[in-house]
Each structure stands twice: as C-alpha cells, then as structure tokens.
Design a protein around this motif. Sequence first.
Motif, PDB file in Angstrom:
ATOM      1  N   PRO A  67      45.101  36.800  37.031  1.00  0.00           N
ATOM      2  CA  PRO A  67      43.738  36.368  37.165  1.00  0.00           C
ATOM      3  C   PRO A  67      43.490  35.223  37.714  1.00  0.00           C
ATOM      4  O   PRO A  67      44.127  34.335  38.029  1.00  0.00           O
ATOM      5  CB  PRO A  67      43.333  36.420  35.588  1.00  0.00           C
ATOM      6  CG  PRO A  67      44.541  35.951  35.109  1.00  0.00           C
ATOM      7  CD  PRO A  67      45.495  36.586  35.801  1.00  0.00           C
ATOM      8  N   SER A  73      41.495  39.369  41.973  1.00  0.00           N
ATOM      9  CA  SER A  73      41.435  39.885  40.459  1.00  0.00           C
ATOM     10  C   SER A  73      41.048  39.230  39.494  1.00  0.00           C
ATOM     11  O   SER A  73      41.618  37.894  39.593  1.00  0.00           O
ATOM     12  CB  SER A  73      42.949  40.387  40.071  1.00  0.00           C
ATOM     13  OG  SER A  73      43.512  41.536  41.003  1.00  0.00           O
ATOM     14  N   ASP A  76      44.064  42.316  26.859  1.00  0.00           N
ATOM     15  CA  ASP A  76      43.311  42.880  27.927  1.00  0.00           C
ATOM     16  C   ASP A  76      43.206  44.425  27.807  1.00  0.00           C
ATOM     17  O   ASP A  76      44.004  45.100  27.071  1.00  0.00           O
ATOM     18  CB  ASP A  76      44.444  42.766  29.222  1.00  0.00           C
ATOM     19  CG  ASP A  76      43.736  43.098  30.661  1.00  0.00           C
ATOM     20  OD1 ASP A  76      43.243  44.342  30.752  1.00  0.00           O
ATOM     21  OD2 ASP A  76      43.580  42.083  31.177  1.00  0.00           O
ATOM     22  N   ARG A 118      39.852  38.062  35.467  1.00  0.00           N
ATOM     23  CA  ARG A 118      39.783  38.479  34.111  1.00  0.00           C
ATOM     24  C   ARG A 118      38.421  38.027  33.429  1.00  0.00           C
ATOM     25  O   ARG A 118      38.375  36.935  33.535  1.00  0.00           O
ATOM     26  CB  ARG A 118      41.111  37.943  33.333  1.00  0.00           C
ATOM     27  CG  ARG A 118      41.267  38.448  32.000  1.00  0.00           C
ATOM     28  CD  ARG A 118      42.374  37.999  31.352  1.00  0.00           C
ATOM     29  NE  ARG A 118      43.463  38.980  31.699  1.00  0.00           N
ATOM     30  CZ  ARG A 118      44.804  38.807  31.571  1.00  0.00           C
ATOM     31  NH1 ARG A 118      45.162  37.669  30.530  1.00  0.00           N
ATOM     32  NH2 ARG A 118      45.801  39.368  31.976  1.00  0.00           N
ATOM     33  N   THR A 150      40.188  43.371  33.393  1.00  0.00           N
ATOM     34  CA  THR A 150      40.529  42.940  34.827  1.00  0.00           C
ATOM     35  C   THR A 150      39.784  43.616  35.836  1.00  0.00           C
ATOM     36  O   THR A 150      40.079  44.682  35.905  1.00  0.00           O
ATOM     37  CB  THR A 150      42.005  42.720  35.056  1.00  0.00           C
ATOM     38  OG1 THR A 150      42.582  41.977  34.220  1.00  0.00           O
ATOM     39  CG2 THR A 150      42.437  42.166  36.530  1.00  0.00           C
TER      40      THR A 150
END
Length: 515
Positions: free
Chosen positions: A277, A476, A300, A478, A462
């Motif tokens: 992330p 990317s 996640d 999170r 994500t």
Amino acid sequence: MRGNLVPPAATLCAAALTLSFLAAPASATPSVAIPPHPALPRAAAPPRVPGATHSLRLVPLGPRHRAVAGHGRVRGPQGLPAREVPPFSLVGIVWDDATTELRGRAQVRTRPLGTQRWSEWQDVQTHDDDRPDLDSPESRAGTLRGSTAPLWVGASDAVQVRVNPEPAAGGRIAEGAALPSGMRVELVDPGHDPGSTRPRGGRGRSAPPPAPGPSDEEAASSAANFPLAPLGATEIPAVGRPESAKDVEATHVDGTNVAEGHPISDGHGAADPEAEPTERPQQGAPDNGADNGDGEGSADVTDPEADPDIDAGRYVGPRPRIVTRAGWGADESIREKGFVYNKTVHAAFVHHTASGNGYGCGQSPSVIRGIYRYHVVSSGWRDIGYNFLVDKCGTVYEGRGGGVAKPVRGAHTLGFNTNSMGIAVLGTFGRSDPSSAALTAVATLTAWKLGLYGVNPAGTATLVSGGGNLFKKGSSVRLRAISGHRDGYATECPGDQLYNRLGTARSTASRLQGR
C-alpha cells in the motif's frame, strides 16, 4: 439525451449600484430595489418531467476585469446583480473548464418566494470534489464543466451573486488573481414530488385518466432492481437477516443495458492484494493490522475470512428500506442511457452534499432532484454522482441508476470511483453534527451493501488510484472499508463532525453483519 440549458437573459446594472453590492459586508442585508427586466423564458417540460434549470451568466463587478492570456481565466470579481427570476430552490455556479479550480469566495443571497425580505449572504462551497475520475469515459465525453457544490436555499424567486478571487496576504486581491472563464449561476427548480399534482378520484368524481406507461429509461431503471422490487416500485422494503442474504442474487450484471462504450471492467485494473500500500496520511487507515484507536482492526478484504467468493451471503446485514428513483421522482430522460458497472464493491466512501442543513425531511426528494439536475444538466455528468443518499431522518434513497445491489460505478470520489460506492448524507457537517438517524442509516446501508460483496465494514480494502491530489495514478492504496471522502482526496468532505463519527458507523455495521 441531456436536458438543454435555458439561454441566459441579458443583465445590465448601473456601476454605482454594482459597487455598492461589493462594498456591503457579508452579513449585511440592505433593502435593494430589483431592477426591471424581461421575463425569463421557461423550459417547456414534458408531462412526466418536473423541474427546470435556468442558467445566467455572471458579469463583471468593477472595472478591473480582463482576460488572463492563455490561462482560460479572467481577472476581477464577477457576480449577478439582484434580480427576479422564475422560482428555484437550489443554486450552484459552473464554468467552462472542468480542470480549472475556482480559487476564491462565492456567495449568494436569495429572496424566499412570496416575501420581500432577502436572506443573509451564504457561502457556496467552491471545491466540488465529488466527481468523475479524470480518465473515465464520463470525463472524456467532453461534457463536464467545472462546478461548485450545490446549495439548497428553499423556494425563492430572486437572487444575487458575488464571486471574488482568492485574496493574498493582507486581505487584498492579488494582482494576478483570476477566476475561471464562462462562469454562470445555475438556478434549479426541482419540480413537484411524484404524483403531487395528479387529480384524485373519489365519490361523485370521475376517475382520473390512466397514467401513461413508463418510458424505456424509466422501465430500465426500475428493472435494474429486480428481484428486490417489482417494476415501477417507489421503494424497496426492508428485510432482516437471514432473508437479506438472498439479495446476493441481485448483484449479478449480465451485460444487458450496459451503456455503449462503457464495458463492465475494473476501470484502472483490479487491485493486487499483494501490492504494497502507498504511504497514507495520518488520518488514513493503518496497514499493520493493529488497533487503530477506535477498536477496529485492519484485516484486508482480500483476507480468506473476508473474500467475496467465500463470504458472499454469509455476512449480509439487514437490508434497509430504500426509496427508489421512481420514489423521489428522477427524470430519467435527462440522464445518459444505459448503466456503467464496476466488477465488485470493495469500499464505501461517505460524503456530505455541502448543500446546507435548512431542509425538512419532507423536502428530501426535492433536494435530491435538485442535486440530480445540477449534476446532469449543469455539470455535464451522465447521472447523479452518488450511489446512495441519506437524509437527516435516516431515509435511504437510491442514487445513480443501475440497481441498488449491483456494483454501479458512481462519480463521487475523484480517483477512487472504481470498485467502490458513494454515500452522501444530505447536509453540511463542518460544524453541525449529523443526526443519529442518519448515522444509523449509513451503518445499516453499508452492512447490507458491503456484505453482499463479502466485505467487513470494520476492515480495509486495497483500491487502485485513478489519479488525484493525494495519490498518483496507478498507486495501490489501502483504505478503510468505510472511508470518508477526505481519505482518498484532499478535501474537507464529509465535514469534521461526520468524519469523526465514522468509527461508530464501522463498528455498528460490522455488528449488524453478525461478525
């Protein structure tokens, strides 16, 4: 097909009167005679189409008004002298280039319908970051305009506008300060509530003529909610667990009625669960799985215990009652045909509409119709931007068309509209607290909708950034499964008071899922 803007009427005013408006303090409400003017033309509305939009070009307020070469901007304040207009209830300001920011202060004051007393000057939020992604087909269509947030003012028949460039240190207008070109004030009449003007039959009266059948667009919008509600339904009823688990069947998209040129896809590509992330600002979700201060872990959504393929239907929260587009009176003829979908839903972004808190719950459908017309007719979007809207009484409304259970791609969080949904609470919550009913509705809605896709509301997701002022395109990132708009974009939305209550919404939603 989009609705057409009403051509602006010419507006002229004596220089002395104009300068007196500029000199008046923000809190002043002097008695000003409205200059006579020709009556503005009204848009001819089809029988089933309530509402209208009136667009008036802003004019220079003062002598220092000239173009800034090559920048698409003009120097000096702009505005609209006090004038009578056809009735409206919502106001906003738009300009030509959607990529140009309005750096300054925009204010309006209005005269309530049937009175001679003006309101106080009200600020219009100049940055409207709830919008389509920059590289999306919706943006590339070339119809988008820059726009402020809309402001609900209630039924009014006169308006005055002033927009000043951002002042430099010391309070003076900087020499190079400029405003976007092509600025216009948009006055939106949301029309009557569905059925409010239809004749009623009764004893001794002839029965009213049968209502016309639904248009193709109305039928398509309603059919997208099958099997949750029958065709033409004005609401989708609430159901509890475990009945709500059956709603997973309504999440599937078979390609029917998908908008041309908008294939069902991940847009920016599906998020790689193994990707590192990006670094988060302090207010973002932690990525180490530790407690984040409000008792929530950060597992996640790609974890096996939260995988959509494993958990779909297992942790679906109770379905809230949802007022459909037919229920709040959406004019389906003004939006673009067809619907646009994501592959899935990984997260929910919570917003406030920044449209003010001066509405009653009975006015909520009117407020939503006003925002809808402002997004489509004034701002050039394909449909209303939010997937859902929630009012102060906790009523949930369907937003962008395509089916409340389906992964409809909205235009709500610049850079993160892919594989997410947007929920807007009607109101402004920088200083005002959201109601308990609204917070409960947000928790119930997210427990249901995220549960349909196997997402734990207390976890994280994500997502891949489509580009914005916090994260580079392709990053990317999170984020919390229930995030505030400011988590994905540098903005004040959803207001401090609403943002600070999202922890409660997460824990409540997770509990409603039975976790």
